[in-house]
Every structure is written in structure tokens, then in C-alpha cells.
Design a protein around this motif. Structure first.
Motif, PDB file in Angstrom:
ATOM      1  N   THR A   1       0.820  -1.202   0.000  1.00 28.43           N
ATOM      2  CA  THR A   1       0.000   0.000   0.000  1.00 28.43           C
ATOM      3  C   THR A   1       0.865   1.268   0.000  1.00 28.43           C
ATOM      4  O   THR A   1       1.941   1.297   0.603  1.00 28.43           O
ATOM      5  CB  THR A   1      -0.958   0.023   1.205  1.00 28.43           C
ATOM      6  N   LYS A   2       0.362   2.306  -0.648  1.00 27.77           N
ATOM      7  CA  LYS A   2       1.099   3.576  -0.735  1.00 27.77           C
ATOM      8  C   LYS A   2       1.237   4.227   0.635  1.00 27.77           C
ATOM      9  O   LYS A   2       2.146   5.011   0.863  1.00 27.77           O
ATOM     10  CB  LYS A   2       0.415   4.524  -1.719  1.00 27.77           C
ATOM     11  N   TYR A   3       0.337   3.906   1.546  1.00 29.37           N
ATOM     12  CA  TYR A   3       0.394   4.473   2.887  1.00 29.37           C
ATOM     13  C   TYR A   3       1.587   3.928   3.682  1.00 29.37           C
ATOM     14  O   TYR A   3       1.992   4.525   4.669  1.00 29.37           O
ATOM     15  CB  TYR A   3      -0.916   4.235   3.632  1.00 29.37           C
ATOM     16  N   LEU A   4       2.131   2.823   3.237  1.00 31.72           N
ATOM     17  CA  LEU A   4       3.333   2.261   3.850  1.00 31.72           C
ATOM     18  C   LEU A   4       4.569   2.563   2.997  1.00 31.72           C
ATOM     19  O   LEU A   4       5.597   2.988   3.522  1.00 31.72           O
ATOM     20  CB  LEU A   4       3.173   0.743   4.026  1.00 31.72           C
ATOM     21  N   SER A   5       4.443   2.367   1.681  1.00 32.38           N
ATOM     22  CA  SER A   5       5.614   2.502   0.814  1.00 32.38           C
ATOM     23  C   SER A   5       6.117   3.942   0.680  1.00 32.38           C
ATOM     24  O   SER A   5       7.326   4.165   0.644  1.00 32.38           O
ATOM     25  CB  SER A   5       5.334   1.917  -0.574  1.00 32.38           C
ATOM     26  N   VAL A   6       5.219   4.915   0.629  1.00 36.13           N
ATOM     27  CA  VAL A   6       5.648   6.311   0.471  1.00 36.13           C
ATOM     28  C   VAL A   6       6.432   6.795   1.694  1.00 36.13           C
ATOM     29  O   VAL A   6       7.541   7.317   1.550  1.00 36.13           O
ATOM     30  CB  VAL A   6       4.461   7.234   0.130  1.00 36.13           C
ATOM     31  N   PRO A   7       5.903   6.618   2.927  1.00 35.66           N
ATOM     32  CA  PRO A   7       6.701   7.054   4.082  1.00 35.66           C
ATOM     33  C   PRO A   7       8.027   6.298   4.216  1.00 35.66           C
ATOM     34  O   PRO A   7       9.051   6.900   4.553  1.00 35.66           O
ATOM     35  CB  PRO A   7       5.800   6.772   5.286  1.00 35.66           C
ATOM     36  N   LEU A   8       8.019   5.007   3.935  1.00 37.44           N
ATOM     37  CA  LEU A   8       9.270   4.238   4.027  1.00 37.44           C
ATOM     38  C   LEU A   8      10.290   4.702   2.990  1.00 37.44           C
ATOM     39  O   LEU A   8      11.473   4.846   3.298  1.00 37.44           O
ATOM     40  CB  LEU A   8       9.001   2.740   3.872  1.00 37.44           C
ATOM     41  N   THR A   9       9.817   4.941   1.782  1.00 41.71           N
ATOM     42  CA  THR A   9      10.714   5.432   0.733  1.00 41.71           C
ATOM     43  C   THR A   9      11.252   6.810   1.083  1.00 41.71           C
ATOM     44  O   THR A   9      12.447   7.081   0.903  1.00 41.71           O
ATOM     45  CB  THR A   9       9.982   5.472  -0.627  1.00 41.71           C
ATOM     46  N   ALA A  10      10.397   7.679   1.596  1.00 45.06           N
ATOM     47  CA  ALA A  10      10.841   9.014   2.017  1.00 45.06           C
ATOM     48  C   ALA A  10      11.894   8.905   3.107  1.00 45.06           C
ATOM     49  O   ALA A  10      12.899   9.626   3.086  1.00 45.06           O
ATOM     50  CB  ALA A  10       9.644   9.837   2.485  1.00 45.06           C
ATOM     51  N   LEU A  11      11.704   8.004   4.046  1.00 50.13           N
ATOM     52  CA  LEU A  11      12.672   7.812   5.120  1.00 50.13           C
ATOM     53  C   LEU A  11      14.013   7.311   4.566  1.00 50.13           C
ATOM     54  O   LEU A  11      15.073   7.815   4.951  1.00 50.13           O
ATOM     55  CB  LEU A  11      12.123   6.828   6.159  1.00 50.13           C
ATOM     56  N   VAL A  12      13.962   6.346   3.662  1.00 52.17           N
ATOM     57  CA  VAL A  12      15.194   5.819   3.062  1.00 52.17           C
ATOM     58  C   VAL A  12      15.931   6.911   2.291  1.00 52.17           C
ATOM     59  O   VAL A  12      17.148   7.071   2.428  1.00 52.17           O
ATOM     60  CB  VAL A  12      14.885   4.602   2.155  1.00 52.17           C
ATOM     61  N   VAL A  13      15.201   7.686   1.494  1.00 55.29           N
ATOM     62  CA  VAL A  13      15.826   8.782   0.742  1.00 55.29           C
ATOM     63  C   VAL A  13      16.433   9.804   1.702  1.00 55.29           C
ATOM     64  O   VAL A  13      17.558  10.267   1.501  1.00 55.29           O
ATOM     65  CB  VAL A  13      14.812   9.447  -0.221  1.00 55.29           C
ATOM     66  N   TRP A  14      15.712  10.131   2.760  1.00 54.60           N
ATOM     67  CA  TRP A  14      16.221  11.094   3.746  1.00 54.60           C
ATOM     68  C   TRP A  14      17.522  10.582   4.375  1.00 54.60           C
ATOM     69  O   TRP A  14      18.495  11.325   4.493  1.00 54.60           O
ATOM     70  CB  TRP A  14      15.173  11.342   4.822  1.00 54.60           C
ATOM     71  N   ILE A  15      17.559   9.302   4.750  1.00 58.89           N
ATOM     72  CA  ILE A  15      18.765   8.712   5.350  1.00 58.89           C
ATOM     73  C   ILE A  15      19.926   8.755   4.353  1.00 58.89           C
ATOM     74  O   ILE A  15      21.049   9.117   4.718  1.00 58.89           O
ATOM     75  CB  ILE A  15      18.497   7.272   5.840  1.00 58.89           C
ATOM     76  N   ILE A  16      19.655   8.403   3.101  1.00 64.25           N
ATOM     77  CA  ILE A  16      20.707   8.413   2.081  1.00 64.25           C
ATOM     78  C   ILE A  16      21.280   9.815   1.910  1.00 64.25           C
ATOM     79  O   ILE A  16      22.499  10.002   1.858  1.00 64.25           O
ATOM     80  CB  ILE A  16      20.165   7.879   0.733  1.00 64.25           C
ATOM     81  N   VAL A  17      20.404  10.808   1.843  1.00 63.06           N
ATOM     82  CA  VAL A  17      20.853  12.182   1.605  1.00 63.06           C
ATOM     83  C   VAL A  17      21.566  12.757   2.822  1.00 63.06           C
ATOM     84  O   VAL A  17      22.616  13.389   2.703  1.00 63.06           O
ATOM     85  CB  VAL A  17      19.658  13.084   1.198  1.00 63.06           C
TER      86      VAL A  17
END
Length: 122
Positions: free
Chosen positions: A7-23
Motif C-alpha cells: 500500500t502507498k500508505y506504507l511505501s511512500v513514508p518508508l521510501t521518504a525515510l530511506v531517501v532522507w537517510i541516504i541524503v
């Protein structure tokens, strides 16, 4: 991720968190490579377009003479496409990337080609 049943309600926040950690936690070289990998995955759109078996004559005609009616329904789509394609932050990113890579003035011709190819591909 919705294609895989996530679900997008799980994947979007997780992806945002991963991108934030990478950056925030990663270094420039690693971050650039991760985002280049993400960009490479976008080539799947080309494969999908070919597998859809469109009428290539219609595609060519639509490319040469687009048939689009601007109205209250299509106007937000146009703004969204233009706004996400030509974003001001991209100009700042490109400038900072040149500085962070310590590109010499004699290598600017490659930067120019990078920008041109990126604009055409976008």
C-alpha cells in the motif's frame, strides 16, 4: 510499490525515510550512485511502452501534431507535468553538483552536454 501489493500508505513514508537517510547520512558519491540507479530503473517505461504495442503511426502523429485541449480538467495536468519537469531546485542542484565534483573549467563542455542530454531525456 502498489504493483507488488504494498500500500502507498506504507511505501511512500518508508521510501521518504530511506531517501532522507541516504541524503543526510550518505556521502555525495554514494548518494549520486543510488539516485542514478533509481533513474536507470525509469528505463522500464520505455520497455512498457514497447510491450503495450501502440499504433506507432498515431504515436508519430501525436508527437508531430499534439492534440490537446486546455480546459479546467487538463490545466492541472499541464501544470503538474511542467512543474515537475522544469523545477527551480534542479538548477540549484546542478550548480552544486558541479561545485561538489570540483569540475575544472576545461571540463565544463561535458557539464553542458550533461545538461543538454538530461533536458532532452526529460
Amino acid at each position: 510499490m502498489d504493483v507488488f501489493g504494498i500500500t502507498k500508505y506504507l511505501s511512500v513514508p518508508l521510501t521518504a525515510l530511506v531517501v532522507w537517510i541516504i541524503v543526510v547520512k550518505g556521502n555525495y558519491k554514494t548518494t549520486e550512485r543510488v539516485f542514478l540507479l533509481f533513474s536507470f530503473c525509469l528505463l522500464s517505461y520505455i520497455v512498457s511502452a514497447i510491450l503495450a504495442k501502440p499504433d506507432w503511426a498515431q504515436v508519430g502523429l501525436g508527437f508531430i501534431k499534439p492534440d490537446m485541449h486546455i480546459n479546467k480538467i487538463t490545466w492541472p495536468w499541464v501544470l503538474g507535468i511542467v512543474g515537475t519537469t522544469i523545477a527551480p531546485w534542479m538548477q540549484f542542484y546542478m550548480q552544486s553538483a558541479v561545485i561538489e565534483k570540483r569540475i575544472k573549467i576545461e571540463d565544463y563542455k561535458f557539464v553542458i552536454w550533461d545538461v543538454i542530454i538530461g533536458c532532452v531525456a526529460t
